[in-house]
Design a protein around this motif. Structure first.
Motif, short mmCIF file in Angstrom:
data_model
loop_
_atom_site.label_atom_id
_atom_site.label_comp_id
_atom_site.label_asym_id
_atom_site.label_seq_id
_atom_site.Cartn_x
_atom_site.Cartn_y
_atom_site.Cartn_z
N GLU A 327 0.83 -1.20 0.00
CA GLU A 327 0.00 0.00 0.00
C GLU A 327 0.87 1.26 0.00
O GLU A 327 1.84 1.37 0.74
CB GLU A 327 -0.90 0.00 1.23
N GLY A 328 0.49 2.21 -0.84
CA GLY A 328 1.23 3.47 -0.93
C GLY A 328 2.27 3.49 -2.03
O GLY A 328 2.82 4.54 -2.35
N PHE A 329 2.57 2.31 -2.61
CA PHE A 329 3.55 2.21 -3.69
C PHE A 329 2.84 2.04 -5.02
O PHE A 329 1.85 1.31 -5.13
CB PHE A 329 4.49 1.02 -3.48
N GLY A 330 3.36 2.70 -6.05
CA GLY A 330 2.86 2.50 -7.41
C GLY A 330 4.01 2.08 -8.30
O GLY A 330 5.14 2.55 -8.13
N THR A 331 3.74 1.18 -9.23
CA THR A 331 4.78 0.72 -10.16
C THR A 331 4.27 0.90 -11.58
O THR A 331 3.22 0.39 -11.95
CB THR A 331 5.13 -0.76 -9.94
N ILE A 332 5.01 1.66 -12.38
CA ILE A 332 4.66 1.92 -13.77
C ILE A 332 5.75 1.33 -14.65
O ILE A 332 6.94 1.61 -14.46
CB ILE A 332 4.55 3.44 -14.05
N ARG A 333 5.35 0.51 -15.62
CA ARG A 333 6.31 -0.12 -16.52
C ARG A 333 6.09 0.38 -17.95
O ARG A 333 5.06 0.10 -18.56
CB ARG A 333 6.18 -1.65 -16.46
N PHE A 334 7.06 1.12 -18.46
CA PHE A 334 7.02 1.61 -19.83
C PHE A 334 7.72 0.59 -20.75
O PHE A 334 8.58 -0.18 -20.31
CB PHE A 334 7.74 2.95 -19.95
N THR A 335 7.34 0.61 -22.03
CA THR A 335 7.98 -0.24 -23.03
C THR A 335 8.44 0.63 -24.19
O THR A 335 8.22 1.85 -24.21
CB THR A 335 7.00 -1.30 -23.55
N ALA A 336 9.03 0.00 -25.19
CA ALA A 336 9.47 0.73 -26.38
C ALA A 336 8.30 1.44 -27.06
O ALA A 336 8.49 2.48 -27.70
CB ALA A 336 10.16 -0.22 -27.35
N ALA A 337 7.10 0.90 -26.93
CA ALA A 337 5.92 1.52 -27.56
C ALA A 337 5.59 2.87 -26.93
O ALA A 337 4.85 3.66 -27.52
CB ALA A 337 4.72 0.59 -27.44
N ASP A 338 6.12 3.15 -25.74
CA ASP A 338 5.83 4.40 -25.05
C ASP A 338 6.88 5.47 -25.28
O ASP A 338 6.78 6.56 -24.72
CB ASP A 338 5.72 4.14 -23.54
N VAL A 339 7.91 5.19 -26.09
CA VAL A 339 8.94 6.17 -26.37
C VAL A 339 8.33 7.36 -27.09
O VAL A 339 7.63 7.20 -28.09
CB VAL A 339 10.08 5.55 -27.21
#
Length: 359
Positions: A327-339
């Protein structure tokens, strides 16, 4: 009058006489789309005619870009734009044009990079909500003194939600996805509104595969080259004189991670960049600096570890494994499609990821 595109997809018909193109040179009727099955048309009108010139671009360059990328034909007459082509492409082109108009209506710049990002986002069903907002949900944006920033990909929209909601955010992914830039923009916005009293930017002073040798000057002179990307993002969001004044007063602090030991970072927006190059001990030390009324963003690319021991010794991967879902943590995972840099950067990242090498 109706516009006749000069650079067009190969699917357009080659029959007929020549016409005068946008570049004032004669082109064939390749400019007209083929009349094939499952083709559709749509019309979009715009209320503010003063925005039409920047919307269309010089010599209709913006409309040409949409045409070439989506394989449609676009003609404009007055405040109305007619789109013709494959059904899915017409729908995407319509949404992109609306999003381009909305950016201009909000006072934001519209360049080739922004249009490319909107075209990429048009694959997402939430494009209209991301850019325009709805009655119940305002548009996602970060307002700073120098610009208003909106997401350029669906994952950026998710990230911006997390930046305004979670206490500690892990932002993971390749270069060019906006991890650090958006974090700095959010930090500047909160500093301007007074919701935090300090902005602290940090990163490990690790050489990226090359030995720089002795660096002259005092401690600031020695560490500043490693922190230059943070300065660049900061100057892009604030007037230079304000940056210098706040640096001098201590409201903004930029320092290597070693300087964080023993401190409690309260009433602060804290950003750790290049976090993949922290050791496990450094990451634990940094996370435990968290204080009251603070927000912490940890940015890094797990595929670009430059410390001895590689992935096994990275504090970023270890922290995400231990804390994701807490709780309180967020994890965001970007990929090559988000460049969101030049489109070729995304292709470079994909090529290196496909071979398992670092980008």
């Amino acid at each position: 009058m109706a516009r006749k595109p000069a650079n067009v997809p190969s699917s357009r018909s080659a029959k007929g006489q020549g016409i005068k193109g946008r570049d004032s040179q004669t082109t064939s009727v390749l400019a007209y789309p083929q009349r094939e099955a499952h083709r559709a048309s749509a019309e979009v009108s715009f209320d503010n005619q003063s925005l039409l010139v920047p919307l269309f671009g010089q010599f209709d360059a913006n409309l040409v870009q949409v045409e070439n990328r989506l394989g449609v034909f676009i003609s404009a007459r007055g405040d109305r734009v007619h789109i013709e082509g494959p059904e899915d492409s017409v729908a995407r082109a319509r949404d992109v044009l609306k999003a381009m108009y909305d950016r201009l209506a909000l006072g934001q710049d519209l360049d080739a990079g922004a249009i490319e990002s909107l075209i990429a986002m048009s694959n997402e069903p939430t494009l209209e909500g991301i850019i325009s907002g709805t009655i119940d949900t305002p548009p996602i944006m970060i307002r700073t003194r120098r610009k208003t920033i909106v997401p350029r990909s669906a994952m950026q929209a998710t990230y911006m939600h997390s930046l305004s909601r979670d206490d500690i955010i892990f932002a993971l992914g390749p270069a060019g996805t906006g991890k650090t830039y958006l974090a700095v923009a959010q930090a500047v916005a909160q500093l301007m509104t007074g919701s935090v009293q300090r902005l602290i930017l940090s990163r490990p002073a690790v050489e990226a595969g090359e030995k720089l040798g002795f660096l002259p000057g005092d401690m600031k002179d020695k560490v500043d080259p490693y922190l230059r990307p943070l300065y660049d993002a900061l100057y892009d969001c604030m007037p230079p004189e304000q940056v210098e004044r706040r640096l001098a007063s201590g409201e903004i602090e930029i320092a290597p991670i070693a300087f964080m030991r023993g401190r409690t970072l309260a009433d602060a927006f804290v950003i750790l960049d290049e976090a993949q190059n922290t050791t496990r001990e450094q990451m634990k030390m940094f996370l435990t600096r968290f204080g009251q009324n603070s927000r912490m963003v940890i940015c890094g690319d797990p595929r670009q570890v430059d410390i001895p021991g590689g992935d096994r010794m990275s504090g970023l991967a270890d922290a995400v494994e231990k804390l994701e879902g807490v709780e309180g943590f967020g994890t965001i995972r970007f990929t090559a499609a988000d460049v969101v840099r030049h489109p070729i950067v995304g292709r470079i990242v994909e090529a290196y990821e496909g071979t398992g090498e670092q980008a």
